[in-house]
Design a protein around this motif. Structure first.
Motif, mmCIF file in Angstrom:
data_model
loop_
_atom_site.group_PDB
_atom_site.id
_atom_site.type_symbol
_atom_site.label_atom_id
_atom_site.label_comp_id
_atom_site.label_asym_id
_atom_site.label_seq_id
_atom_site.Cartn_x
_atom_site.Cartn_y
_atom_site.Cartn_z
ATOM 1 N N LEU A 131 0.820 -1.207 0.000
ATOM 2 C CA LEU A 131 0.000 0.000 0.000
ATOM 3 C C LEU A 131 0.859 1.264 0.000
ATOM 4 O O LEU A 131 1.978 1.270 0.485
ATOM 5 C CB LEU A 131 -0.904 0.014 1.232
ATOM 6 C CG LEU A 131 -1.898 -1.138 1.379
ATOM 7 C CD1 LEU A 131 -2.635 -1.014 2.706
ATOM 8 C CD2 LEU A 131 -2.887 -1.159 0.215
ATOM 9 N N ARG A 132 0.278 2.328 -0.534
ATOM 10 C CA ARG A 132 0.890 3.643 -0.431
ATOM 11 C C ARG A 132 0.389 4.379 0.806
ATOM 12 O O ARG A 132 0.901 5.451 1.156
ATOM 13 C CB ARG A 132 0.546 4.477 -1.677
ATOM 14 C CG ARG A 132 1.182 3.963 -2.961
ATOM 15 C CD ARG A 132 0.796 4.830 -4.149
ATOM 16 N NE ARG A 132 -0.626 4.669 -4.487
ATOM 17 C CZ ARG A 132 -1.572 5.557 -4.245
ATOM 18 N NH1 ARG A 132 -1.279 6.677 -3.626
ATOM 19 N NH2 ARG A 132 -2.817 5.332 -4.601
ATOM 20 N N ALA A 133 -0.621 3.816 1.449
ATOM 21 C CA ALA A 133 -1.238 4.457 2.612
ATOM 22 C C ALA A 133 -0.238 4.585 3.757
ATOM 23 O O ALA A 133 0.751 3.847 3.848
ATOM 24 C CB ALA A 133 -2.449 3.643 3.069
ATOM 25 N N THR A 134 -0.514 5.529 4.647
ATOM 26 C CA THR A 134 0.306 5.726 5.839
ATOM 27 C C THR A 134 0.424 4.427 6.627
ATOM 28 O O THR A 134 -0.537 3.659 6.717
ATOM 29 C CB THR A 134 -0.322 6.818 6.723
ATOM 30 O OG1 THR A 134 -0.534 7.992 5.927
ATOM 31 C CG2 THR A 134 0.576 7.161 7.889
ATOM 32 N N ALA A 135 1.592 4.185 7.194
ATOM 33 C CA ALA A 135 1.892 2.906 7.850
ATOM 34 C C ALA A 135 0.873 2.525 8.922
ATOM 35 O O ALA A 135 0.610 1.338 9.144
ATOM 36 C CB ALA A 135 3.296 2.955 8.448
ATOM 37 N N ILE A 136 0.276 3.510 9.571
ATOM 38 C CA ILE A 136 -0.656 3.203 10.660
ATOM 39 C C ILE A 136 -1.859 2.386 10.175
ATOM 40 O O ILE A 136 -2.468 1.640 10.936
ATOM 41 C CB ILE A 136 -1.135 4.510 11.347
ATOM 42 C CG1 ILE A 136 -1.853 4.193 12.651
ATOM 43 C CG2 ILE A 136 -2.027 5.328 10.414
ATOM 44 C CD1 ILE A 136 -2.184 5.431 13.477
ATOM 45 N N TYR A 137 -2.176 2.525 8.883
ATOM 46 C CA TYR A 137 -3.311 1.787 8.332
ATOM 47 C C TYR A 137 -2.990 0.305 8.117
ATOM 48 O O TYR A 137 -3.880 -0.541 8.147
ATOM 49 C CB TYR A 137 -3.745 2.383 6.993
ATOM 50 C CG TYR A 137 -4.520 3.664 7.107
ATOM 51 C CD1 TYR A 137 -5.817 3.683 7.636
ATOM 52 C CD2 TYR A 137 -3.985 4.866 6.657
ATOM 53 C CE1 TYR A 137 -6.528 4.861 7.724
ATOM 54 C CE2 TYR A 137 -4.696 6.049 6.744
ATOM 55 C CZ TYR A 137 -5.967 6.043 7.277
ATOM 56 O OH TYR A 137 -6.672 7.211 7.359
ATOM 57 N N HIS A 138 -1.733 -0.021 7.858
ATOM 58 C CA HIS A 138 -1.378 -1.368 7.433
ATOM 59 C C HIS A 138 -1.780 -2.420 8.465
ATOM 60 O O HIS A 138 -2.411 -3.424 8.130
ATOM 61 C CB HIS A 138 0.125 -1.452 7.153
ATOM 62 C CG HIS A 138 0.552 -0.592 5.995
ATOM 63 N ND1 HIS A 138 1.716 -0.804 5.298
ATOM 64 C CD2 HIS A 138 -0.021 0.490 5.411
ATOM 65 C CE1 HIS A 138 1.837 0.096 4.348
ATOM 66 N NE2 HIS A 138 0.795 0.899 4.399
ATOM 67 N N LYS A 139 -1.391 -2.215 9.696
ATOM 68 C CA LYS A 139 -1.688 -3.193 10.745
ATOM 69 C C LYS A 139 -3.187 -3.322 10.964
ATOM 70 O O LYS A 139 -3.711 -4.430 11.143
ATOM 71 C CB LYS A 139 -0.981 -2.766 12.036
ATOM 72 C CG LYS A 139 -1.241 -3.684 13.236
ATOM 73 C CD LYS A 139 -0.745 -5.102 12.993
ATOM 74 C CE LYS A 139 -0.929 -5.946 14.238
ATOM 75 N NZ LYS A 139 -0.585 -7.369 14.007
ATOM 76 N N ARG A 140 -3.884 -2.197 10.931
ATOM 77 C CA ARG A 140 -5.337 -2.231 11.130
ATOM 78 C C ARG A 140 -6.023 -3.036 10.043
ATOM 79 O O ARG A 140 -6.943 -3.805 10.308
ATOM 80 C CB ARG A 140 -5.888 -0.801 11.170
ATOM 81 C CG ARG A 140 -5.402 0.014 12.352
ATOM 82 C CD ARG A 140 -5.926 1.431 12.309
ATOM 83 N NE ARG A 140 -7.383 1.472 12.394
ATOM 84 C CZ ARG A 140 -8.099 2.590 12.277
ATOM 85 N NH1 ARG A 140 -7.483 3.744 12.059
ATOM 86 N NH2 ARG A 140 -9.404 2.543 12.382
ATOM 87 N N LEU A 141 -5.569 -2.890 8.814
ATOM 88 C CA LEU A 141 -6.158 -3.643 7.700
ATOM 89 C C LEU A 141 -5.853 -5.135 7.825
ATOM 90 O O LEU A 141 -6.721 -5.983 7.589
ATOM 91 C CB LEU A 141 -5.633 -3.103 6.369
ATOM 92 C CG LEU A 141 -6.138 -1.717 5.958
ATOM 93 C CD1 LEU A 141 -5.314 -1.170 4.804
ATOM 94 C CD2 LEU A 141 -7.616 -1.758 5.568
ATOM 95 N N GLU A 142 -4.631 -5.443 8.186
ATOM 96 C CA GLU A 142 -4.237 -6.854 8.301
ATOM 97 C C GLU A 142 -5.002 -7.576 9.397
ATOM 98 O O GLU A 142 -5.198 -8.792 9.330
ATOM 99 C CB GLU A 142 -2.735 -6.941 8.570
ATOM 100 C CG GLU A 142 -1.879 -6.517 7.382
ATOM 101 C CD GLU A 142 -0.418 -6.386 7.745
ATOM 102 O OE1 GLU A 142 -0.092 -6.575 8.954
ATOM 103 O OE2 GLU A 142 0.403 -6.079 6.851
ATOM 104 N N ASP A 143 -5.453 -6.842 10.390
ATOM 105 C CA ASP A 143 -6.175 -7.459 11.508
ATOM 106 C C ASP A 143 -7.665 -7.628 11.254
ATOM 107 O O ASP A 143 -8.364 -8.215 12.077
ATOM 108 C CB ASP A 143 -5.979 -6.617 12.780
ATOM 109 C CG ASP A 143 -4.559 -6.701 13.319
ATOM 110 O OD1 ASP A 143 -3.837 -7.645 12.937
ATOM 111 O OD2 ASP A 143 -4.172 -5.806 14.101
ATOM 112 N N LEU A 144 -8.154 -7.131 10.121
ATOM 113 C CA LEU A 144 -9.581 -7.246 9.830
ATOM 114 C C LEU A 144 -9.900 -8.647 9.327
ATOM 115 O O LEU A 144 -9.360 -9.080 8.297
ATOM 116 C CB LEU A 144 -9.999 -6.203 8.787
ATOM 117 C CG LEU A 144 -9.879 -4.736 9.230
ATOM 118 C CD1 LEU A 144 -10.190 -3.809 8.056
ATOM 119 C CD2 LEU A 144 -10.821 -4.456 10.396
#
Length: 239
Positions: A197-210
């Protein structure tokens, strides 16, 4: 034969001669923000003129149904809401010019606005040109807008409650929309043309946990599939 501009403003606000009176407030754009700006200016006793190249309402007027606008328990049609906003602005004396503003000279005082038909002078200029969604450019996209294809998750997400949805993109907007939709939809596919993703790193973990979100990496949508006038599926190509 010469083409006549579609407007109801007076010649007094045009700018061929310095002796002509300038508009108090010129508003570029007749979406909700522009109409609201014009309304407030007119109610304050100022001469307000709103410039819009197409029809009032902006993206709102293209929204088939809205359920999250206050004051409408059963929702409202976007075009009707936009028209009501225009009527309210009209009632307080806001004037509308159906011309596209091509340029504004802010170095002069009053400012000079140029359209394809005329020049106008204004003491103040409010730019309310809004935003445009970044579309996929696929066949049937326009026809399916509001019928399964949406550009605003928070606006239209409730229409897809308990359904399977797809979010295309890898930036902050796509990530935020995917997180929002995961709360109300059965399944969310996040399709991105790269492998991260190009999104800010804070989003990555939240997405992976969904638990109900699935990444589709290195892929792009190629075809929208319709059934009885509504979106039924999306075909993607793996890169």
């Amino acid at each position: 034969m010469t083409e006549e501009p579609n407007n109801d403003t007076s010649a007094a606000c045009k700018a061929p001669g310095a002796q002509e009176k300038a508009i108090d407030v010129a508003v570029i754009g007749a979406g909700p923000a522009g109409l609201t700006a014009g309304l407030y200016a007119a109610r304050a006793g100022l001469e307000a003129v709103v410039f819009e190249r197409i029809a009032p309402g902006g993206q709102l007027a293209q929204t088939e149904h809205m359920e999250n606008y206050p004051g409408f328990p059963d929702g409202t049609n976007g075009f009707e809401l936009a028209f009501s906003m225009k009527q309210q602005a009209d009632r307080f004396g806001v004037r509308n010019v159906g011309e596209e503003v091509l340029s504004v000279d802010f170095t002069q005082n009053p400012k000079v606005l140029k359209t394809a038909f005329n020049e106008y002078r204004a003491n103040s200029v409010i730019i309310a040109t809004g935003a445009r969604p970044r579309k996929l450019g696929l066949e049937l996209e326009e026809e399916l807008q509001g019928r399964g294809v949406s550009y605003c998750a928070t606006c239209d997400g409730n229409f897809f409650r308990d359904k399977t949805v797809m979010v295309v993109g890898g930036g902050n907007t796509a990530a935020g929309d995917a997180i929002y939709l995961s709360r109300i939809c059965k399944k969310v596919y996040l399709v991105h043309r790269r492998d991260k993703l190009r999104a800010t790193a804070i989003y990555h973990k939240r997405l992976e946990d969904l638990p109900n979100l699935e990444f589709v990496w290195n892929a792009v949508p190629r075809k929208l599939v319709a059934d009885e006038g509504a979106l039924a599926g999306v075909r993607v190509e793996m890169l």
